[in-house]
Design an enzyme around this catalytic site. Structure first.
Site, PDB file in Angstrom:
ATOM      1  N   ALA A 355       0.836  -1.197   0.000  1.00 48.85           N
ATOM      2  CA  ALA A 355       0.000   0.000   0.000  1.00 48.85           C
ATOM      3  C   ALA A 355       0.871   1.247   0.000  1.00 48.85           C
ATOM      4  CB  ALA A 355      -0.915  -0.001   1.220  1.00 48.85           C
ATOM      5  N   ALA A 356       0.513   2.231  -0.817  1.00 48.97           N
ATOM      6  CA  ALA A 356       1.302   3.456  -0.924  1.00 48.97           C
ATOM      7  C   ALA A 356       1.405   4.183   0.415  1.00 48.97           C
ATOM      8  CB  ALA A 356       0.684   4.367  -1.980  1.00 48.97           C
ATOM      9  N   CYS A 357       0.353   4.114   1.229  1.00 50.10           N
ATOM     10  CA  CYS A 357       0.361   4.827   2.511  1.00 50.10           C
ATOM     11  C   CYS A 357       1.310   4.191   3.524  1.00 50.10           C
ATOM     12  CB  CYS A 357      -1.057   4.912   3.084  1.00 50.10           C
ATOM     13  SG  CYS A 357      -1.960   3.367   3.117  1.00 50.10           S
ATOM     14  N   HIS A 358       1.880   3.009   3.203  1.00 47.30           N
ATOM     15  CA  HIS A 358       2.843   2.365   4.093  1.00 47.30           C
ATOM     16  C   HIS A 358       4.252   2.382   3.505  1.00 47.30           C
ATOM     17  CE1 HIS A 358      -0.693  -0.209   5.811  1.00 47.30           C
ATOM     18  NE2 HIS A 358      -0.658   1.002   6.319  1.00 47.30           N
ATOM     19  N   SER A 359       4.481   3.187   2.465  1.00 53.79           N
ATOM     20  CA  SER A 359       5.747   3.131   1.736  1.00 53.79           C
ATOM     21  C   SER A 359       6.948   3.522   2.588  1.00 53.79           C
ATOM     22  CB  SER A 359       5.678   4.032   0.501  1.00 53.79           C
ATOM     23  OG  SER A 359       5.432   5.369   0.876  1.00 53.79           O
TER      24      SER A 359
END
Length: 416
Positions: A355-359
């Site tokens: 997920a992008a929000c966990h990059s």
């Protein structure tokens, strides 16, 4: 962002999609011609109002809904928050007029362990503030799906909401929402006379990739996110007959826009762009779905040909489960081939490890993959390669070559 071209390859469509040229044109035209307040009576205001109404029809058409069932929001996070806010408010409103704190039970919500943070963290917040009880149903390590039986087993007398995503953003696994909705609604109609339970699905990752129809799914709420299907970064919430058949309580108060459910002067250009993006989904879906499935099959075949099957683990190949046609989640096996390191050495490839929000978490294995039963050592090496409307076979060839080169360099460096 840099759009896909011959020099770089973008395989992160599950994070966000480039805005379609036709959508850009509609937004620009709205900025120029419909700059008025949609509530105003003069020409620029009337034009703005017409564009908002047209977009509402286009978004509704995309999901088989009535235009009156569409509420525009700032995005998916707000839409999901509005559902949870409504569920809690509705519980207390329906509990014989008792004030919050006077009832023996708090409202109970059922969700899963693999939801987007806008659901998981909202649920966590409600628990921390003693506003709701929440059950997080595990997904099966065999299917990657939540089991319908487990959802039903979690139902309590005070259950007010079931919120489960339609398709997972990391694995692409499609959840059995239609069956869950039917079984839960049947439970409420049965001899036990359970209070009505509201059904919500976050369809952010499914729209534009697979057919989505609110009547087939049987949901009360459905979250829509424009930047996942080549539109602007706003969203909408489907509510079945809002305020009548299905409750909806506003979180904001103001000028009465969106029938007072979501007040605030409408962002006409972005709403018009969302409508156009939805119209393109409606007209192109069959072609896009077939093309993406073909490209994903080609990607996975090319990875096997280049690395060999023994060097790969496909983290989303669950037997019997339907998956999005565009999502490949794969680990290249090796002690030095953590996903973030491989991508850092793949200079021409834009992709993600999850997920992008966990990059920013880099070496931490994806919680979603861990909850799907993927061992931590394999999950750390995960790459999420998600394809889209602008992906070509040449892009895939470049991406596979980049991944192979980067992997060889990392393994060679570790030897020396």
């Amino acid at each position: 962002m840099e759009t896909p071209n011959e020099e770089t390859v973008y395989l992160d469509y599950n994070a966000t999609t480039p805005v379609e040229k036709e959508v850009q044109d509609v937004i620009l035209q709205a900025l120029q011609e419909a700059w008025g307040n949609p509530s105003s009576a003069y020409s620029a205001g009337r034009k703005a109002n017409e564009l908002v109404s047209e977009a509402r029809q286009q978004v509704a058409q995309m999901i088989g809904a009535s235009p009156a069932d569409i509420i525009f929001t700032s995005g998916g996070t707000e839409a999901n928050g509005l559902v949870f806010h409504t569920a809690v408010k509705h519980f207390w409103a329906a509990t014989n007029g008792l004030a919050e704190g006077q009832c023996q039970r708090r409202p109970h919500i059922i969700t899963t362990t693999v939801e987007h943070d806008s659901v998981c963290l909202t649920a966590k917040h409600l628990v921390e503030e003693d506003k709701a009880d929440v059950t997080y149903v595990e997904v099966s390590s065999q299917t990657g799906q939540v089991d319908v039986v487990d959802v039903l087993a979690a139902v309590r007398p005070n259950t007010i909401l079931v919120s489960i995503m339609l398709a997972n953003n990391e694995t692409g696994v499609i959840m059995p929402i239609a069956e869950i909705g039917q079984r839960v609604h049947d439970l409420c109609k049965g001899p036990t006379k359970h209070r009505p339970i509201l059904i919500h699905t976050d369809a952010a990752q499914a729209l534009g990739k697979v057919h989505v129809d609110v009547n087939d799914l049987g949901v009360d709420y459905l979250t829509i996110v424009g930047h996942k299907f080549y539109g602007p970064r706003i969203g909408a919430l489907f509510v079945r007959d809002p305020g009548s058949s299905t409750p909806l309580f506003p979180m904001l108060f103001g000028g009465g826009q969106e029938r007072c459910f979501r007040p605030g002067t409408e962002n006409t250009p972005m709403i018009a762009g969302l409508g156009k993006a939805a119209q393109l989904v409606f007209t192109r879906l069959d072609e896009d779905e077939t093309r993406m499935q073909d490209l994903k099959d080609y990607l996975e075949d090319q990875l096997k040909n280049k690395f060999g099957k023994e060097k790969l683990h496909f983290n989303n190949h669950f037997e019997g489960s339907k998956r999005l046609p565009n999502t490949c989640n794969v680990s290249i096996l090796g002690d030095d081939l953590q996903g973030y390191r491989v991508l850092a050495h793949s200079h021409r490839l834009f992709a993600s490890t999850g997920a992008a929000c966990h990059s920013s978490q880099k070496n931490r294995p994806s919680p979603v993959l861990l909850k799907c039963g993927i061992p931590a050592k394999i999950a750390r090496n995960a790459l999420r390669l998600s394809l889209g409307r602008f992906t070509t076979r040449k892009h895939i060839d470049i991406a596979v070559a980049e991944l192979y080169r980067a992997s060889c360099e990392l393994e060679s460096a570790s030897i020396h």
